[in-house]
Design a protein around this motif. Sequence first.
Motif, PDB file in Angstrom:
ATOM      1  N   ALA A  45       0.817  -1.212   0.000  1.00  0.00           N
ATOM      2  CA  ALA A  45       0.000   0.000   0.000  1.00  0.00           C
ATOM      3  C   ALA A  45       0.855   1.269   0.000  1.00  0.00           C
ATOM      4  O   ALA A  45       0.488   2.265  -0.632  1.00  0.00           O
ATOM      5  N   ASP A  46       1.991   1.259   0.684  1.00  0.00           N
ATOM      6  CA  ASP A  46       2.862   2.436   0.716  1.00  0.00           C
ATOM      7  C   ASP A  46       3.444   2.742  -0.662  1.00  0.00           C
ATOM      8  O   ASP A  46       3.542   3.903  -1.065  1.00  0.00           O
ATOM      9  N   ALA A  47       3.835   1.698  -1.398  1.00  0.00           N
ATOM     10  CA  ALA A  47       4.373   1.890  -2.751  1.00  0.00           C
ATOM     11  C   ALA A  47       3.291   2.412  -3.693  1.00  0.00           C
ATOM     12  O   ALA A  47       3.563   3.266  -4.544  1.00  0.00           O
ATOM     13  N   ILE A  48       2.074   1.916  -3.544  1.00  0.00           N
ATOM     14  CA  ILE A  48       0.959   2.386  -4.372  1.00  0.00           C
ATOM     15  C   ILE A  48       0.698   3.864  -4.080  1.00  0.00           C
ATOM     16  O   ILE A  48       0.554   4.673  -4.996  1.00  0.00           O
ATOM     17  N   LYS A  49       0.663   4.197  -2.805  1.00  0.00           N
ATOM     18  CA  LYS A  49       0.429   5.590  -2.415  1.00  0.00           C
ATOM     19  C   LYS A  49       1.524   6.503  -2.958  1.00  0.00           C
ATOM     20  O   LYS A  49       1.246   7.577  -3.486  1.00  0.00           O
ATOM     21  N   TYR A  50       2.777   6.067  -2.855  1.00  0.00           N
ATOM     22  CA  TYR A  50       3.903   6.851  -3.376  1.00  0.00           C
ATOM     23  C   TYR A  50       3.760   7.068  -4.887  1.00  0.00           C
ATOM     24  O   TYR A  50       4.067   8.136  -5.396  1.00  0.00           O
ATOM     25  N   ALA A  51       3.277   6.052  -5.590  1.00  0.00           N
ATOM     26  CA  ALA A  51       3.146   6.141  -7.046  1.00  0.00           C
ATOM     27  C   ALA A  51       2.054   7.105  -7.483  1.00  0.00           C
ATOM     28  O   ALA A  51       2.168   7.733  -8.531  1.00  0.00           O
ATOM     29  N   VAL A  52       0.988   7.255  -6.710  1.00  0.00           N
ATOM     30  CA  VAL A  52      -0.159   8.055  -7.161  1.00  0.00           C
ATOM     31  C   VAL A  52      -0.335   9.385  -6.444  1.00  0.00           C
ATOM     32  O   VAL A  52      -1.128  10.211  -6.882  1.00  0.00           O
ATOM     33  N   GLU A  53       0.413   9.636  -5.373  1.00  0.00           N
ATOM     34  CA  GLU A  53       0.117  10.802  -4.535  1.00  0.00           C
ATOM     35  C   GLU A  53       0.322  12.144  -5.221  1.00  0.00           C
ATOM     36  O   GLU A  53      -0.260  13.131  -4.811  1.00  0.00           O
ATOM     37  N   ARG A  54       1.114  12.225  -6.260  1.00  0.00           N
ATOM     38  CA  ARG A  54       1.332  13.496  -6.950  1.00  0.00           C
ATOM     39  C   ARG A  54       0.614  13.539  -8.301  1.00  0.00           C
ATOM     40  O   ARG A  54       0.918  14.381  -9.147  1.00  0.00           O
ATOM     41  N   PRO A  81      -7.632  -3.305  -7.619  1.00  0.00           N
ATOM     42  CA  PRO A  81      -8.378  -2.106  -8.039  1.00  0.00           C
ATOM     43  C   PRO A  81      -9.136  -1.441  -6.885  1.00  0.00           C
ATOM     44  O   PRO A  81      -9.210  -0.208  -6.821  1.00  0.00           O
ATOM     45  N   ALA A  82      -9.660  -2.245  -5.968  1.00  0.00           N
ATOM     46  CA  ALA A  82     -10.355  -1.669  -4.812  1.00  0.00           C
ATOM     47  C   ALA A  82      -9.381  -0.904  -3.918  1.00  0.00           C
ATOM     48  O   ALA A  82      -9.677   0.204  -3.456  1.00  0.00           O
ATOM     49  N   LYS A  83      -8.211  -1.497  -3.681  1.00  0.00           N
ATOM     50  CA  LYS A  83      -7.178  -0.832  -2.869  1.00  0.00           C
ATOM     51  C   LYS A  83      -6.693   0.441  -3.560  1.00  0.00           C
ATOM     52  O   LYS A  83      -6.516   1.476  -2.926  1.00  0.00           O
ATOM     53  N   LEU A  84      -6.500   0.368  -4.870  1.00  0.00           N
ATOM     54  CA  LEU A  84      -6.058   1.534  -5.629  1.00  0.00           C
ATOM     55  C   LEU A  84      -7.086   2.656  -5.560  1.00  0.00           C
ATOM     56  O   LEU A  84      -6.732   3.821  -5.349  1.00  0.00           O
ATOM     57  N   LYS A  89      -8.569   7.994  -3.635  1.00  0.00           N
ATOM     58  CA  LYS A  89      -9.516   8.877  -2.955  1.00  0.00           C
ATOM     59  C   LYS A  89      -8.843   9.552  -1.758  1.00  0.00           C
ATOM     60  O   LYS A  89      -9.017  10.744  -1.532  1.00  0.00           O
ATOM     61  N   GLU A  90      -8.049   8.786  -1.031  1.00  0.00           N
ATOM     62  CA  GLU A  90      -7.360   9.291   0.155  1.00  0.00           C
ATOM     63  C   GLU A  90      -6.378  10.420  -0.176  1.00  0.00           C
ATOM     64  O   GLU A  90      -6.285  11.398   0.561  1.00  0.00           O
ATOM     65  N   VAL A  91      -5.655  10.297  -1.282  1.00  0.00           N
ATOM     66  CA  VAL A  91      -4.638  11.308  -1.623  1.00  0.00           C
ATOM     67  C   VAL A  91      -5.161  12.401  -2.543  1.00  0.00           C
ATOM     68  O   VAL A  91      -4.424  13.313  -2.891  1.00  0.00           O
ATOM     69  N   GLY A  92      -6.416  12.312  -2.972  1.00  0.00           N
ATOM     70  CA  GLY A  92      -7.026  13.387  -3.752  1.00  0.00           C
ATOM     71  C   GLY A  92      -6.830  13.320  -5.252  1.00  0.00           C
ATOM     72  O   GLY A  92      -6.855  14.350  -5.930  1.00  0.00           O
ATOM     73  N   VAL A  93      -6.668  12.112  -5.800  1.00  0.00           N
ATOM     74  CA  VAL A  93      -6.576  11.959  -7.250  1.00  0.00           C
ATOM     75  C   VAL A  93      -7.925  12.349  -7.855  1.00  0.00           C
ATOM     76  O   VAL A  93      -8.974  11.914  -7.384  1.00  0.00           O
ATOM     77  N   GLU A  94      -7.905  13.177  -8.890  1.00  0.00           N
ATOM     78  CA  GLU A  94      -9.133  13.682  -9.499  1.00  0.00           C
ATOM     79  C   GLU A  94      -9.879  12.629 -10.306  1.00  0.00           C
ATOM     80  O   GLU A  94     -11.106  12.612 -10.343  1.00  0.00           O
ATOM     81  N   ARG A  95      -9.144  11.757 -11.005  1.00  0.00           N
ATOM     82  CA  ARG A  95      -9.802  10.778 -11.871  1.00  0.00           C
ATOM     83  C   ARG A  95      -9.016   9.478 -11.882  1.00  0.00           C
ATOM     84  O   ARG A  95      -7.809   9.472 -12.029  1.00  0.00           O
ATOM     85  N   LEU A  96      -9.734   8.362 -11.730  1.00  0.00           N
ATOM     86  CA  LEU A  96      -9.160   7.026 -11.807  1.00  0.00           C
ATOM     87  C   LEU A  96      -9.833   6.297 -12.960  1.00  0.00           C
ATOM     88  O   LEU A  96     -11.054   6.191 -13.011  1.00  0.00           O
TER      89      LEU A  96
END
Length: 127
Positions: A45-54, A81-84, A89-96
């Motif tokens: 989960a940390d690697a996923i968050k790092y990849a999408v947070e910006r 996909p559910a975790k992603l 949503k948590e980091v504020g990505v506008e569109r998935l």
Amino acid sequence: MVNHIGKSGSKMILPNRCNENARQHLKVTGDLGQIVHLDFSIRDADAIKYAVERSNVVVNMVGREWETRNFSFEDVHVEFPAKLAEICKEVGVERLVHVSALGCALNVPGAHSVGAFVPTGQNVPSG
């Protein structure tokens, strides 16, 4: 997809699970520094968050046409996909955007229907 987005000038972070040789063809689809490769695991989960947070847009193209001893269809096509989506949503990505590796659709009966990958008791998205 990478080539098309590269032509627009957008910077891309490409998290992937493959080795350097399998992804080297993607480097030439954009300008220097435009494409950043990032090793990650769908279970981290940390690697996923790092990849999408910006990112403002995330395109999920993780998928497999067959199961392996390390990853089941449920791991790759349901749990990740559910975790992603939760992390985006948590980091504020506008569109998935989720692209099905199996060509799943709501109105296709059989093993490759969306319902085949939705656990019992969960709603199947419409549309």
